[in-house]
Design an enzyme around this catalytic site. Structure first.
Site, PDB file in Angstrom:
ATOM      1  N   GLU A   1      26.497 -34.156  35.497  1.00 53.30           N
ATOM      2  CA  GLU A   1      26.635 -33.706  36.886  1.00 53.30           C
ATOM      3  C   GLU A   1      25.357 -32.945  37.180  1.00 53.30           C
ATOM      4  O   GLU A   1      25.136 -31.857  36.653  1.00 53.30           O
ATOM      5  CB  GLU A   1      27.879 -32.829  37.042  1.00 53.30           C
ATOM      6  CG  GLU A   1      28.296 -32.638  38.494  1.00 53.30           C
ATOM      7  CD  GLU A   1      27.578 -31.483  39.157  1.00 53.30           C
ATOM      8  OE1 GLU A   1      26.637 -31.754  39.933  1.00 53.30           O
ATOM      9  OE2 GLU A   1      27.931 -30.331  38.905  1.00 53.30           O
ATOM     10  N   CYS A  52      26.245 -26.691  43.452  1.00 53.35           N
ATOM     11  CA  CYS A  52      25.840 -28.089  43.619  1.00 53.35           C
ATOM     12  C   CYS A  52      26.471 -28.720  44.856  1.00 53.35           C
ATOM     13  O   CYS A  52      25.974 -29.737  45.362  1.00 53.35           O
ATOM     14  CB  CYS A  52      26.185 -28.896  42.378  1.00 53.35           C
ATOM     15  SG  CYS A  52      27.924 -28.854  41.919  1.00 53.35           S
ATOM     16  N   ASN A  94      25.615 -21.022  37.317  1.00 55.28           N
ATOM     17  CA  ASN A  94      26.227 -20.715  38.609  1.00 55.28           C
ATOM     18  C   ASN A  94      27.750 -20.618  38.567  1.00 55.28           C
ATOM     19  O   ASN A  94      28.344 -19.932  39.396  1.00 55.28           O
ATOM     20  CB  ASN A  94      25.789 -21.732  39.673  1.00 55.28           C
ATOM     21  CG  ASN A  94      26.118 -23.156  39.292  1.00 55.28           C
ATOM     22  OD1 ASN A  94      25.855 -23.590  38.173  1.00 55.28           O
ATOM     23  ND2 ASN A  94      26.676 -23.904  40.231  1.00 55.28           N
TER      24      ASN A  94
END
Length: 479
Positions: free
Chosen positions: A252, A286, A156
């Site tokens: 993450e 995210c 992404n």
């Protein structure tokens, strides 16, 4: 729009290599073949690790000035070729050209911040004589590199999230092996090219392209890899942590970010920020806003304004200057999101906007009255879907915001400082944005979450700390 795309070769310890077996890279918007990259195998990983062990010694011996110069030259290279980087990001991924330009500029900033943090990597003196019997001792600690770092990055943010691994690793004096997302390897290879053209010595950097099933285990299980820095989904992160063994982990992972809108909020600001936060990068972020909790007194006004602004989100050609939102990374993901939304409606949710798929494109979608048991409430949707909930007060909003196995960031909109402070203390997240959506980040801030959102913190200064360790030096003074 023509661009010279990096591809066809991967970087193994500073040397560009081809392989007969290839992975094809497609534009998700039209399934057009863009380029191909080598499909590495486990033997390639093992060879890269062997060379990285030598590279770790080379990296550790670089002076701070040398590290800074390489990083600053790399940042300048990105800035000088910004449109080329941006076009690559847009073609291989989901971002519009304007979003891609922003990412490329941020990547340059991330690398430049890394140069500054190389300067600040230091220790301090320790008063050993604070303990009786040690009056003849003095010393200090300094930070030394971890060694070999494996970095696994998602699709992404195919450039800046690679920069967030590479910049701090080199600033701290490590060797690093990057495994970029199979769908979006070209941006990572372009960044590797920038580093090599900026004077990074060979053996320090590897960008290895391959399918996770072929090379993932060889990379994460090796005892010669001293740290894994992973950005991706919770399920994959859990698998990595079980296989990695005794080594440092920085993860993450996913999120399901909430926003809270109080009765005293600036409704215009709240609607504008949450629409942007929900649908930027087609929700494949995210930090994307997924759940919005609005106090009863403000709910109707907020809902009306929010839906008006959703109508203004223009979908279409990623390379068009006027497009706000592009496709999902592939049609399979768009179909998954379609199924989740249909399931939520079947369970009693109300579809207020969107809900239509066209190939890999999925319209900006808004739901309300979705039951808590629905996947789209509990899990990370990672797509252009947002849920509205009516709550009676701040306490209920906080309780419901916390009621998921994620905690990356949250936003609250209020003009009451006490409410803002209460939310900042009670929300179980790594960050709380006041009068902003969860979708806010600068590359210098500590970034990470709690619960299923990960371990450790990124953000350049904090990643450099994670990628280095303290060593004590103590002198016993003798006559």
């Amino acid at each position: 729009m023509a661009t010279k795309l990096a591809g066809k070769k991967m970087l193994i310890a500073g040397e560009w290599e081809e392989k007969e077996d290839k992975i094809e890279v497609f534009n998700p918007e039209n399934n057009e073949l863009i380029d191909s990259v080598p499909a590495a195998k486990a033997d390639d990983v093992r060879r890269a690790i062997t060379l990285a062990k030598k590279g770790a010694d080379v990296a550790a011996d670089l002076s701070v000035r040398q590290r800074m110069d390489i990083l600053n030259k790399t940042a300048s290279y990105i800035e000088g070729n910004l449109e080329d980087f941006a076009t690559t990001i847009a073609l291989e991924g989901s971002k519009t050209i304007n979003e891609a330009r922003s990412e490329a500029a941020r990547a340059a900033e991330t690398i430049r911040l890394s140069a500054e943090e190389a300067r600040r990597l230091k220790g301090e003196s320790i008063n050993f004589d604070q303990m009786p019997g040690n009056e003849d001792r003095m010393g200090y600690y300094f930070r030394f590199p971890v060694g070999v770092i494996a970095a696994i990055t998602p699709f992404n943010d195919p450039l800046n999230l690679v920069a967030h691994k590479l910049g701090p690793a080199i600033a701290a004096g490590n060797a690093i092996i990057v495994k970029p997302a199979t769908e979006t390897p070209l941006s990572a290879l372009k960044l590797a090219e920038a580093f090599m053209k900026s004077g990074l010595p060979k053996k320090i950097l590897t960008v290895i392209t391959g399918r996770g099933r072929d090379i993932g285990d060889s990379l994460i299980e090796s005892k010669d890899v001293h740290m894994i820095s992973f950005t991706g989904g919770l399920e994959t992160g859990e698998k990595i942590s079980k296989k990695a063994g005794l080594k440092k982990l920085s993860m993450e992972l996913g999120s399901n970010s909430p926003a809270i809108v109080r009765r005293d909020a600036d409704i215009e600001l709240a609607a504008e920020a949450t629409v942007s936060g929900a649908f930027a990068a087609a929700g494949q972020n995210c930090l994307s806003v997924q759940r919005i909790y609005v106090e009863e007194e403000a709910y109707d006004a907020f809902k009306e304004l929010f839906l008006e602004k959703v109508k203004d989100v223009k979908t279409g050609n990623k390379l068009s200057e006027s497009t706000d939102m592009g496709p999902l990374i592939n049609e399979k993901e768009a179909m998954r999101i379609e199924n989740w939304v249909n399931e939520a409606v079947d369970q009693g949710g109300t579809l207020l906007s969107g809900g239509t798929r066209d190939g890999a494109h999925y319209e900006p979608t808004v739901l309300e009255k979705v039951p808590e048991k629905a996947k789209v409430v509990k899990e990370e949707v990672f797509g252009p879907v947002v849920l509205l909930f009516k709550v009676k007060d701040l306490d209920e909003a906080i309780d419901r915001a916390n009621n998921v196995n994620y905690g990356l960031q949250a936003g609250i909109f209020t003009s009451n400082i006490n409410a803002a402070l209460k939310a900042s203390k009670k929300l179980h997240t790594g960050g709380v944005m006041i009068n902003d959506s969860s979708d806010f980040r600068i590359d210098a801030m500590p970034f990470g979450g709690v619960k299923g959102s990960g371990l450790g913190r990124e953000g350049v200064e904090f990643a450099v700390r994670e990628m280095s360790e303290e060593r004590i030096v103590c002198f016993k003074i003798t006559e």
